[in-house]
Design an enzyme around this catalytic site. Structure first.
Site: not given
Ligand code: 13P
Length: 254
Positions: A9, A11, A95, A97, A167, A173, A212, A233-234
């Site tokens: 993802n 983002k 999600h 967010e 999640e 993050g 993470s 994510g990251g």
């Molecule tokens: P991180 O892997 O950056 O913590 O993000 C997780 C996420 O929200 C994936 O959808």
């Protein structure tokens, strides 16, 4: 037997040109990994170019959101038909967010999920508690509600082919992933809720972990009996790092 499912993802990261560069870099890195479902979710604008660049690979393209209606006066929104026309086969829905920053509700998540599954695409429905909710011992209540209301109205056969992403909001993050035990406990609970709501066949629904995830922790997390993959994510923004996560998800106990 549940096949591992690993999704990137991105983002709000990467231009179209950067996305295509990534696609060309990641394909050879994961080419030999044939026993994992691999998905990349770039921003909307990059979807057609990514679908083209990945057309000869096994990597599927996902959108990070969708509107539940087929068309209409919904400024700034994107429909399932538009996504399908751009090569999208998977949709991330609800999600945290989107729930926290854009006011998405369980009812809205449900409308999107029903539309997505009804159109024959695969949904990744995201659930997870905040730190405050965890500390107040409300984690299971929150997960029950988000799963129950988010997937309501699907048939047992449909649920069996979907994906739920656990999640925990406090792990997104932050660099602080859930421990493998915490993840496994939450995933088991989510699967129990699915089975009580939809029957035994719903146990086939893959429940993946996000928050993470990195090359260094993925094997331990996905090695848990109830953890079927990862939503990243990251650490998915770099093709090498993402390919290492895909590879690490194979050492799974499922
Ligand atoms: P991180 O892997 O950056 O913590 O993000 C997780 C996420 O929200 C994936 O959808």
């Amino acid at each position: 037997m549940r096949r591992p499912f690993v999704a990137a993802n991105w983002k709000m990261h990467k231009t179209v040109a950067e996305s295509v560069t990534y696609a060309h870099a990641v394909v050879p890195l994961v080419e030999a990994i044939t026993d994992v479902d691999i998905v990349v979710a770039p921003p909307f604008l990059a979807l057609p170019a990514m679908a083209d660049a990945l057309a000869d690979s096994r990597i599927k393209v996902a959108s990070q959101n969708v509107h539940a209606a087929s068309h209409g006066a919904f400024t700034g929104e994107v429909s399932l038909e538009m996504l399908q026309g751009s090569g999208v086969t998977v949709v991330i829905i609800g999600h945290s967010e989107r729930r926290q920053l854009f006011g998405e509700t369980d009812a809205g998540v449900n409308a999107k999920t029903r539309a997505t599954v009804g159109a024959g695409l695969t949904s990744i429905v995201c659930v997870g508690e905040t730190l405050e909710e965890r500390e107040a011992n409300r984690t299971f209540d929150i997960l029950d509600r988000q799963v129950r209301d988010g997937l309501a109205g699907l048939s047992p056969e449909q649920v069996a082919t979907q994906v739920v992403a656990y999640e925990p909001v406090w792990a997104i993050g932050t660099g602080r992933n859930a421990t493998p035990d915490q993840a496994n406990e939450a995933h088991r609970h989510i699967r129990q809720q699915l089975v009580s709501q939809f029957g035994d066949s719903a146990a086939a629904c893959r429940v993946i972990y996000g928050g993470s995830v990195k090359p260094g922790n993925v094997a331990e997390l996905v090695g848990q009996s109830e953890v079927d993959g990862a939503l990243v994510g990251g650490a998915s923004l770099d093709p090498t790092s993402f390919s290492e996560i895909v590879a690490g998800s194979r050492s799974t106990a499922i």
